[in-house]
Design a protein around this motif. Structure first.
Motif, PDB file in Angstrom:
ATOM      1  N   GLY A   1       0.787  -1.228   0.000  1.00 42.79           N
ATOM      2  CA  GLY A   1       0.000   0.000   0.000  1.00 42.79           C
ATOM      3  C   GLY A   1       0.816   1.274   0.000  1.00 42.79           C
ATOM      4  N   VAL A   2       2.102   1.180  -0.310  1.00 47.01           N
ATOM      5  CA  VAL A   2       2.978   2.349  -0.356  1.00 47.01           C
ATOM      6  C   VAL A   2       3.614   2.429  -1.737  1.00 47.01           C
ATOM      7  CG1 VAL A   2       5.078   3.410   0.574  1.00 47.01           C
ATOM      8  CG2 VAL A   2       3.468   2.281   2.115  1.00 47.01           C
ATOM      9  N   TYR A   3       3.566   3.619  -2.348  1.00 37.96           N
ATOM     10  CA  TYR A   3       4.234   3.848  -3.621  1.00 37.96           C
ATOM     11  C   TYR A   3       5.672   4.292  -3.357  1.00 37.96           C
ATOM     12  CZ  TYR A   3      -0.324   3.728  -5.974  1.00 37.96           C
ATOM     13  OH  TYR A   3      -1.539   3.341  -6.468  1.00 37.96           O
ATOM     14  N   ILE A   4       6.580   3.796  -4.161  1.00 33.25           N
ATOM     15  CA  ILE A   4       8.000   4.028  -3.941  1.00 33.25           C
ATOM     16  C   ILE A   4       8.533   4.942  -5.040  1.00 33.25           C
ATOM     17  CG2 ILE A   4      10.250   2.924  -3.732  1.00 33.25           C
ATOM     18  CD1 ILE A   4       8.608   0.336  -2.953  1.00 33.25           C
ATOM     19  N   LEU A   5       8.916   6.146  -4.645  1.00 33.27           N
ATOM     20  CA  LEU A   5       9.545   7.086  -5.560  1.00 33.27           C
ATOM     21  C   LEU A   5      11.059   7.056  -5.338  1.00 33.27           C
ATOM     22  CD1 LEU A   5       7.068  10.097  -5.219  1.00 33.27           C
ATOM     23  CD2 LEU A   5       6.975   8.170  -6.797  1.00 33.27           C
ATOM     24  N   LYS A   6      11.771   7.813  -6.122  1.00 28.64           N
ATOM     25  CA  LYS A   6      13.229   7.774  -6.042  1.00 28.64           C
ATOM     26  C   LYS A   6      13.734   8.252  -4.689  1.00 28.64           C
ATOM     27  CE  LYS A   6      17.399   9.399  -8.404  1.00 28.64           C
ATOM     28  NZ  LYS A   6      17.944  10.204  -9.523  1.00 28.64           N
ATOM     29  N   ASP A   7      13.077   9.290  -4.146  1.00 24.11           N
ATOM     30  CA  ASP A   7      13.595   9.912  -2.926  1.00 24.11           C
ATOM     31  C   ASP A   7      12.595   9.960  -1.782  1.00 24.11           C
ATOM     32  OD1 ASP A   7      11.867  11.644  -4.133  1.00 24.11           O
ATOM     33  OD2 ASP A   7      13.117  13.423  -3.873  1.00 24.11           O
ATOM     34  N   ARG A   8      11.424   9.317  -1.958  1.00 24.97           N
ATOM     35  CA  ARG A   8      10.421   9.332  -0.896  1.00 24.97           C
ATOM     36  C   ARG A   8       9.415   8.224  -1.099  1.00 24.97           C
ATOM     37  NH1 ARG A   8       7.671  13.236   0.981  1.00 24.97           N
ATOM     38  NH2 ARG A   8       9.096  14.929   0.435  1.00 24.97           N
ATOM     39  N   LEU A   9       8.659   7.968  -0.054  1.00 23.59           N
ATOM     40  CA  LEU A   9       7.583   6.984  -0.081  1.00 23.59           C
ATOM     41  C   LEU A   9       6.270   7.722   0.152  1.00 23.59           C
ATOM     42  CD1 LEU A   9       9.347   4.459   2.334  1.00 23.59           C
ATOM     43  CD2 LEU A   9       9.288   4.331  -0.164  1.00 23.59           C
ATOM     44  N   ILE A  10       5.224   7.349  -0.602  1.00 22.82           N
ATOM     45  CA  ILE A  10       3.924   7.987  -0.427  1.00 22.82           C
ATOM     46  C   ILE A  10       2.846   6.918  -0.342  1.00 22.82           C
ATOM     47  CG2 ILE A  10       4.581  10.151  -1.561  1.00 22.82           C
ATOM     48  CD1 ILE A  10       3.057   9.234  -4.034  1.00 22.82           C
ATOM     49  N   GLU A  11       1.759   7.279   0.266  1.00 17.40           N
ATOM     50  CA  GLU A  11       0.685   6.331   0.532  1.00 17.40           C
ATOM     51  C   GLU A  11      -0.238   6.171  -0.662  1.00 17.40           C
ATOM     52  OE1 GLU A  11      -2.773   5.774   3.981  1.00 17.40           O
ATOM     53  OE2 GLU A  11      -1.762   7.703   3.699  1.00 17.40           O
ATOM     54  N   LYS A  12      -0.705   4.955  -0.862  1.00 19.85           N
ATOM     55  CA  LYS A  12      -1.766   4.705  -1.823  1.00 19.85           C
ATOM     56  C   LYS A  12      -3.096   4.973  -1.124  1.00 19.85           C
ATOM     57  CE  LYS A  12      -3.760   1.071  -4.762  1.00 19.85           C
ATOM     58  NZ  LYS A  12      -3.632  -0.352  -5.179  1.00 19.85           N
ATOM     59  N   VAL A  13      -3.763   6.041  -1.526  1.00 18.06           N
ATOM     60  CA  VAL A  13      -5.032   6.427  -0.892  1.00 18.06           C
ATOM     61  C   VAL A  13      -6.168   6.000  -1.807  1.00 18.06           C
ATOM     62  CG1 VAL A  13      -6.371   8.285   0.153  1.00 18.06           C
ATOM     63  CG2 VAL A  13      -3.860   8.406   0.142  1.00 18.06           C
ATOM     64  N   LYS A  14      -6.931   5.002  -1.380  1.00 11.21           N
ATOM     65  CA  LYS A  14      -7.996   4.449  -2.200  1.00 11.21           C
ATOM     66  C   LYS A  14      -9.244   5.324  -2.154  1.00 11.21           C
ATOM     67  CE  LYS A  14      -6.521  -0.325  -1.265  1.00 11.21           C
ATOM     68  NZ  LYS A  14      -6.945  -1.633  -0.701  1.00 11.21           N
ATOM     69  N   GLU A  15     -10.103   5.131  -3.134  1.00 10.70           N
ATOM     70  CA  GLU A  15     -11.420   5.766  -3.082  1.00 10.70           C
ATOM     71  C   GLU A  15     -12.160   5.251  -1.843  1.00 10.70           C
ATOM     72  OE1 GLU A  15     -13.203   7.988  -4.840  1.00 10.70           O
ATOM     73  OE2 GLU A  15     -11.523   8.459  -6.179  1.00 10.70           O
ATOM     74  N   PRO A  16     -12.725   6.139  -1.055  1.00  7.43           N
ATOM     75  CA  PRO A  16     -13.350   5.701   0.195  1.00  7.43           C
ATOM     76  C   PRO A  16     -14.739   5.127  -0.021  1.00  7.43           C
ATOM     77  CG  PRO A  16     -13.587   8.073  -0.049  1.00  7.43           C
ATOM     78  CD  PRO A  16     -12.742   7.602  -1.219  1.00  7.43           C
ATOM     79  N   ASP A  17     -15.254   4.516   1.024  1.00  3.44           N
ATOM     80  CA  ASP A  17     -16.654   4.130   1.073  1.00  3.44           C
ATOM     81  C   ASP A  17     -17.434   5.372   1.500  1.00  3.44           C
ATOM     82  OD1 ASP A  17     -19.198   3.278   1.783  1.00  3.44           O
ATOM     83  OD2 ASP A  17     -18.512   1.375   2.609  1.00  3.44           O
ATOM     84  N   TYR A  18     -18.108   6.001   0.558  1.00  9.58           N
ATOM     85  CA  TYR A  18     -18.736   7.291   0.847  1.00  9.58           C
ATOM     86  C   TYR A  18     -19.904   7.173   1.820  1.00  9.58           C
ATOM     87  CZ  TYR A  18     -15.831  10.038  -2.229  1.00  9.58           C
ATOM     88  OH  TYR A  18     -14.756  10.688  -2.777  1.00  9.58           O
ATOM     89  N   SER A  19     -20.421   5.971   2.024  1.00 13.72           N
ATOM     90  CA  SER A  19     -21.455   5.818   3.047  1.00 13.72           C
ATOM     91  C   SER A  19     -20.847   6.049   4.425  1.00 13.72           C
ATOM     92  CB  SER A  19     -22.099   4.437   2.958  1.00 13.72           C
ATOM     93  OG  SER A  19     -21.160   3.411   3.238  1.00 13.72           O
ATOM     94  N   ASP A  20     -19.603   5.600   4.634  1.00 12.84           N
ATOM     95  CA  ASP A  20     -18.918   5.856   5.899  1.00 12.84           C
ATOM     96  C   ASP A  20     -18.535   7.330   6.013  1.00 12.84           C
ATOM     97  OD1 ASP A  20     -19.042   3.270   6.905  1.00 12.84           O
ATOM     98  OD2 ASP A  20     -17.163   2.663   5.958  1.00 12.84           O
ATOM     99  N   VAL A  21     -18.061   7.913   4.920  1.00  9.54           N
ATOM    100  CA  VAL A  21     -17.709   9.334   4.928  1.00  9.54           C
ATOM    101  C   VAL A  21     -18.917  10.183   5.293  1.00  9.54           C
ATOM    102  CG1 VAL A  21     -16.911  11.271   3.517  1.00  9.54           C
ATOM    103  CG2 VAL A  21     -15.835   9.016   3.269  1.00  9.54           C
ATOM    104  N   ASP A  22     -20.064   9.862   4.706  1.00 11.45           N
ATOM    105  CA  ASP A  22     -21.279  10.632   4.981  1.00 11.45           C
ATOM    106  C   ASP A  22     -21.709  10.509   6.440  1.00 11.45           C
ATOM    107  OD1 ASP A  22     -21.333  11.474   2.369  1.00 11.45           O
ATOM    108  OD2 ASP A  22     -22.812  10.001   1.711  1.00 11.45           O
ATOM    109  N   LYS A  23     -21.461   9.341   7.052  1.00  4.74           N
ATOM    110  CA  LYS A  23     -21.783   9.168   8.471  1.00  4.74           C
ATOM    111  C   LYS A  23     -20.894  10.058   9.335  1.00  4.74           C
ATOM    112  CE  LYS A  23     -23.432   4.393   8.004  1.00  4.74           C
ATOM    113  NZ  LYS A  23     -23.119   2.962   8.266  1.00  4.74           N
ATOM    114  N   SER A  24     -19.633  10.158   8.968  1.00  4.20           N
ATOM    115  CA  SER A  24     -18.717  11.028   9.711  1.00  4.20           C
ATOM    116  C   SER A  24     -19.136  12.489   9.582  1.00  4.20           C
ATOM    117  CB  SER A  24     -17.282  10.847   9.215  1.00  4.20           C
ATOM    118  OG  SER A  24     -16.815   9.540   9.466  1.00  4.20           O
ATOM    119  N   ILE A  25     -19.498  12.894   8.370  1.00  2.00           N
ATOM    120  CA  ILE A  25     -19.939  14.279   8.154  1.00  2.00           C
ATOM    121  C   ILE A  25     -21.207  14.553   8.946  1.00  2.00           C
ATOM    122  CG2 ILE A  25     -20.770  15.916   6.432  1.00  2.00           C
ATOM    123  CD1 ILE A  25     -19.009  14.416   4.383  1.00  2.00           C
ATOM    124  N   ALA A  26     -22.146  13.603   8.933  1.00  2.00           N
ATOM    125  CA  ALA A  26     -23.396  13.771   9.682  1.00  2.00           C
ATOM    126  C   ALA A  26     -23.120  13.908  11.179  1.00  2.00           C
ATOM    127  CB  ALA A  26     -24.330  12.595   9.418  1.00  2.00           C
TER     128      ALA A  26
END
Length: 345
Positions: free
Chosen positions: A58-83
């Protein structure tokens, strides 16, 4: 190095043998204690890099750094957090703000091939802010972080922002939250460690990525004492400290815990400064952000919903605070399932 708990030697029993747990635990034990394990995994990771593989655990590897693979979320969970946030704001007569912070993946993903997917964090932040009630003020720090993305605002081996990234957000939020930020020149910066290997390193063991530097920010003059109270267990008196920086963690793997210690349900910072009281409902991005706010608030309480299994009303009186800030990074908010606990009565 891998930031995992080592499997201990399992105890043998006929029951454990026949239900399979003994052999499973024994296999894990042998794997964890295999001679040269870290070196073998690191070698494997490097070899895969030579073959052109740019993703591991789940981590992308660049030449000088590592970055996270951020997937599309489950928007039903996102909407619950917003509510839950909207309900919190409606239930409490206090100004409520939300700061949704982009992660490093947003600003460095253009260095990956187009077929490596990653969430469009600009669009995600816009979606969340659009769904917030008018009683919640969205603080957009994306432009300022984007403008400084060539600077050292995110760690190379970890998912957190650096102290400088947090400072940029602190200064950007000042106008909307009504305080005057200290200028960058008013700080002395202590390079507390230059050997930080963070969570992304633990997932990849890529030794070609430079270690990170961890900085502590101190006011150049007139720095006032603070009192830090950490509640680890409810019903037990909080532990009290006289610093926001826990230097003993600079000598262990989890060096980020030097900011206010390991994750705890409640952390309260009391200062001798003027200003009101601020409640922050947060993830760990707040740990290196809160020290900047001590120049503007007399008391700051950090609430981590991951470690709270009851109504917030039973542990804190929101009416005692002058402002409330929700502070989350995009990745943790997109996958959060704990903010809905704000609905508990």
């Amino acid at each position: 190095m891998e930031n995992i708990y080592l499997q201990s030697m399992p105890k043998f029993s006929a029951k454990a043998l026949f239900n399979g747990t003994y052999t499973d635990d024994l296999e894990t034990y042998i794997s964890h204690h295999f001679a040269g394990r870290v070196s073998w995994i690191s070698m494997k990771s490097s070899f895969e890099g030579l073959l052109g593989k740019k993703e591991q655990n789940g981590v992308y590897i660049l030449k000088d750094r590592l970055i996270e693979k951020v997937k599309e979320p489950d928007y039903s969970d996102v909407d619950k957090s917003i509510a839950a946030i909207n309900k919190f704001a409606g239930d409490n007569d206090v100004p409520v703000y939300m700061m949704l912070v982009p992660t490093s993946a947003e600003f460095y993903k253009n260095r990956l091939p187009s077929y490596y997917p990653n969430l469009d964090q600009r669009q995600f932040i816009d979606y969340v802010y659009k769904e917030l009630d008018n009683s919640v003020t969205g603080i957009d720090v994306y432009p300022e972080l984007s403008a400084n993305s060539s600077e050292y605002i995110y760690y190379r081996t970890d998912h957190h922002w650096t102290g400088y990234g947090a400072y940029i957000a602190y200064a950007a939020a000042a106008r909307q939250m009504g305080y005057t930020p200290l200028s960058f020149s008013e700080y002395d910066i202590e390079h507390a460690s230059s050997e930080f290997k963070g969570t992304f390193y633990s997932k990849t063991l890529r030794n070609n990525i430079p270690d990170d530097t961890m900085d502590f920010y101190h006011k150049s003059f007139g720095e006032l004492p603070v009192r830090v109270e950490i509640t680890k267990n409810f019903g037990v008196e909080p532990e009290v400290y006289d610093s926001m920086y826990f230097r003993e963690y600079l000598d262990v793997k989890d060096k980020y815990a030097s900011f206010l210690g390991p994750n705890s349900p409640i952390v309260t910072i009391k200062t001798n400064n003027g200003g009101g009281k601020l409640l922050i409902i947060k993830d760990s991005y707040a740990h290196c952000y809160a020290p900047f706010l001590t120049e503007n608030y007399s008391e700051i309480t950090l609430l981590d919903m991951r470690y709270i299994q009851m109504s917030y009303k039973s542990i804190i009186d929101v009416s005692e605070y002058d402002q409330v800030l929700f502070l989350y990074n995009v990745s943790s908010f997109a996958g959060d399932t704990d903010l809905k606990k704000l609905m508990y009565e």
